[in-house]
Design a protein around this motif. Sequence first.
Motif, PDB file in Angstrom:
ATOM      1  N   ALA A 306       0.791  -1.174   0.026  1.00  0.00           N
ATOM      2  CA  ALA A 306       0.090   0.006  -0.068  1.00  0.00           C
ATOM      3  C   ALA A 306       1.104   1.162  -0.043  1.00  0.00           C
ATOM      4  O   ALA A 306       0.643   2.055  -0.489  1.00  0.00           O
ATOM      5  CB  ALA A 306      -0.911   0.046   1.179  1.00  0.00           C
ATOM      6  N   MET A 307       1.949   1.255   0.806  1.00  0.00           N
ATOM      7  CA  MET A 307       2.693   2.608   0.961  1.00  0.00           C
ATOM      8  C   MET A 307       3.426   2.726  -0.355  1.00  0.00           C
ATOM      9  O   MET A 307       3.738   3.808  -0.978  1.00  0.00           O
ATOM     10  CB  MET A 307       3.660   2.387   2.040  1.00  0.00           C
ATOM     11  CG  MET A 307       4.367   3.804   2.354  1.00  0.00           C
ATOM     12  SD  MET A 307       5.328   4.053   3.920  1.00  0.00           S
ATOM     13  CE  MET A 307       6.420   5.323   3.540  1.00  0.00           C
ATOM     14  N   ARG A 308       4.272   1.438  -1.127  1.00  0.00           N
ATOM     15  CA  ARG A 308       4.737   1.662  -2.342  1.00  0.00           C
ATOM     16  C   ARG A 308       4.120   2.165  -3.172  1.00  0.00           C
ATOM     17  O   ARG A 308       4.376   3.164  -4.133  1.00  0.00           O
ATOM     18  CB  ARG A 308       5.258   0.063  -2.689  1.00  0.00           C
ATOM     19  CG  ARG A 308       5.977   0.269  -3.991  1.00  0.00           C
ATOM     20  CD  ARG A 308       6.056  -1.265  -4.611  1.00  0.00           C
ATOM     21  NE  ARG A 308       6.525  -2.056  -3.712  1.00  0.00           N
ATOM     22  CZ  ARG A 308       7.808  -2.340  -3.602  1.00  0.00           C
ATOM     23  NH1 ARG A 308       8.899  -1.664  -4.125  1.00  0.00           N
ATOM     24  NH2 ARG A 308       8.331  -3.209  -2.678  1.00  0.00           N
ATOM     25  N   ALA A 309       2.819   2.082  -3.408  1.00  0.00           N
ATOM     26  CA  ALA A 309       1.818   2.507  -4.371  1.00  0.00           C
ATOM     27  C   ALA A 309       1.655   4.090  -4.197  1.00  0.00           C
ATOM     28  O   ALA A 309       1.687   4.791  -5.010  1.00  0.00           O
ATOM     29  CB  ALA A 309       0.391   1.803  -3.942  1.00  0.00           C
ATOM     30  N   HIS A 310       1.573   4.632  -2.924  1.00  0.00           N
ATOM     31  CA  HIS A 310       1.621   6.051  -2.627  1.00  0.00           C
ATOM     32  C   HIS A 310       2.771   6.677  -3.243  1.00  0.00           C
ATOM     33  O   HIS A 310       2.901   7.694  -3.658  1.00  0.00           O
ATOM     34  CB  HIS A 310       1.158   6.294  -1.302  1.00  0.00           C
ATOM     35  CG  HIS A 310      -0.127   6.201  -0.727  1.00  0.00           C
ATOM     36  ND1 HIS A 310      -0.979   6.965  -1.181  1.00  0.00           N
ATOM     37  CD2 HIS A 310      -1.007   5.037  -0.277  1.00  0.00           C
ATOM     38  CE1 HIS A 310      -2.385   6.507  -0.693  1.00  0.00           C
ATOM     39  NE2 HIS A 310      -2.241   5.530  -0.420  1.00  0.00           N
ATOM     40  N   VAL A 311       4.041   6.051  -2.761  1.00  0.00           N
ATOM     41  CA  VAL A 311       5.251   6.566  -3.145  1.00  0.00           C
ATOM     42  C   VAL A 311       5.696   6.715  -4.510  1.00  0.00           C
ATOM     43  O   VAL A 311       6.317   7.503  -5.037  1.00  0.00           O
ATOM     44  CB  VAL A 311       6.461   5.659  -2.297  1.00  0.00           C
ATOM     45  CG1 VAL A 311       7.935   6.201  -3.019  1.00  0.00           C
ATOM     46  CG2 VAL A 311       6.092   5.862  -0.606  1.00  0.00           C
ATOM     47  N   GLU A 312       5.132   5.588  -5.213  1.00  0.00           N
ATOM     48  CA  GLU A 312       5.251   5.516  -6.786  1.00  0.00           C
ATOM     49  C   GLU A 312       4.696   6.858  -7.497  1.00  0.00           C
ATOM     50  O   GLU A 312       4.986   7.366  -8.426  1.00  0.00           O
ATOM     51  CB  GLU A 312       4.948   4.376  -7.111  1.00  0.00           C
ATOM     52  CG  GLU A 312       5.801   3.009  -7.017  1.00  0.00           C
ATOM     53  CD  GLU A 312       5.421   1.863  -7.286  1.00  0.00           C
ATOM     54  OE1 GLU A 312       4.343   1.907  -8.100  1.00  0.00           O
ATOM     55  OE2 GLU A 312       6.013   0.832  -7.387  1.00  0.00           O
ATOM     56  N   LYS A 313       3.656   7.290  -6.728  1.00  0.00           N
ATOM     57  CA  LYS A 313       3.036   8.458  -7.144  1.00  0.00           C
ATOM     58  C   LYS A 313       3.470   9.709  -6.860  1.00  0.00           C
ATOM     59  O   LYS A 313       3.178  10.936  -7.450  1.00  0.00           O
ATOM     60  CB  LYS A 313       1.589   8.430  -6.773  1.00  0.00           C
ATOM     61  CG  LYS A 313       0.666   7.205  -7.264  1.00  0.00           C
ATOM     62  CD  LYS A 313      -0.665   7.237  -6.525  1.00  0.00           C
ATOM     63  CE  LYS A 313      -1.390   5.983  -7.037  1.00  0.00           C
ATOM     64  NZ  LYS A 313      -2.672   5.819  -6.279  1.00  0.00           N
ATOM     65  N   LEU A 314       4.718   9.855  -5.893  1.00  0.00           N
ATOM     66  CA  LEU A 314       5.123  11.019  -5.458  1.00  0.00           C
ATOM     67  C   LEU A 314       5.616  11.769  -6.632  1.00  0.00           C
ATOM     68  O   LEU A 314       6.669  11.145  -7.367  1.00  0.00           O
ATOM     69  CB  LEU A 314       6.206  10.713  -4.316  1.00  0.00           C
ATOM     70  CG  LEU A 314       5.126  10.704  -2.984  1.00  0.00           C
ATOM     71  CD1 LEU A 314       6.725  10.271  -2.313  1.00  0.00           C
ATOM     72  CD2 LEU A 314       4.605  11.514  -2.565  1.00  0.00           C
TER      73      LEU A 314
END
Length: 489
Positions: A306-314
Amino acid sequence: MSLLDIAGIAVSPDHYIAGQRVASAERFALHSPIDQRPLGHISEGLAEHVEAAIVAAQHAFPAWSALTAAERKPYLDRFADEIGKRADAFCLLESNDAGVLLSRMRHGVVPRAMLNIRWFAEHALTLQDRPIETEQATHLVRHDPAGVVVVITPWNAPLMLSTWKLGPALAAGNCCILKPPEWAPLTCSLLADAAHAAGLTPGVFNVVQGTGANTGARLVSDARIARVSFTGSVPTAKWIAQAAGANLVPCSLELGGKSPFIVLPDADLEQAAATGALMYRNAGQVCLAGTRFLVHAQVAEAFIAAMRAHVEKLNVGDPREEATEVGPIIHPRQLERVAGFVERAVAAGARVLWGGARHAFGAQYYQPTMLADVAQGSEIVQNEVFGPVLTLQTFASDDEAVLLANGTDYGLGGVCYGETAHATEVAQRVRTGFIWVNSFGIRDLAAPFGGIKRSGIGREGGDWSFEFFCDVKDVVVPKKPFRASFSHR
């Protein structure tokens, strides 16, 4: 008077002492962290400039301190107004100078800077002559201004942290000398223009630029200084405390963090992951960020995804662009420090979940990074990196989570996600100055802020700020005629 032109904003590179700009024969170069372009040369505070600022503040103190809080308030309200009039200039300067996101400056920092001045000016009205009634006497508790105070702020948030300290210091009736960070001094210089336009009496507020080893050292070691308020690194704080301690000068020290971000098995993983991605804001150069992720083993895999998905959008890029979410590291020296931490951790066996290298956008950019398989006693877990680098460890029980959370020499802040009652119970066991439950960054100027252990000494905010910047005095008025007697004490 020479002025620098930064993105069309005229700003002085010189000191502000006794209401006037004062140049120095010695200067240091300033570069933008965005693209390393030269921004100009800044006056270095030499012995004569430190002396002039102290004398100016001493000269202004009797009249400024004699005013009531109500009489000082209009000056400070105008000061806040003048900051607001220069809002765009402050945003552009700090973005170019320190790499802070322009959007963050516009929507968060500048409004907060204005509030810092206004709120403390208002709160000062509530402090004087607070009565404590006893059978024998009325105790009138006063908060008298301490004298000449030194404020030293860090490069990651120059405007916000300067006003956070200046607000209560000035509202209490002190005269201030601000020593800006040498890597990002420009918004502090513009702050002097705002104070001047607000009509603050010359000497009430002074700005002396320079390095910590030179200018800062002279300021904190001077016996005429009544208080030193510092935000920065632990090694510098130790030196300041020793230098000021020689003159028994009280210090407020807000220092580094290595805060835990705890994810319990009953946490809302999506919300925890979204909040976790916020730890990369300002390129991780935020002392109160939760940088040590402690995640229950049962939910670790799902949380990482879940956090990887958010970080990839940064969006990593130019902080002057509205869409940018992660900007540059402040200085080449700091970038090398961040990269060195990661390189040594990987060499010691850490696993890179994402990031782990310099970013292609620019020379002073580093990828948002998460490292797993790190030992509790390792350097990357125990020491503050102050960059976009996080670590992840797992735990099997609340007791183990608390043990890991408390297992560093720092104790500034923390984050704990889980079912509210459960997360609150765990949060209360974590040894920090503050901790957010199912949230992050909620602040109120009336609440205390500060750390324990190596994260600092003292508290800022509300009455705590005034207790530091004031000499608290008890005026005792007896309710019955007093008869002196050696038999009573």
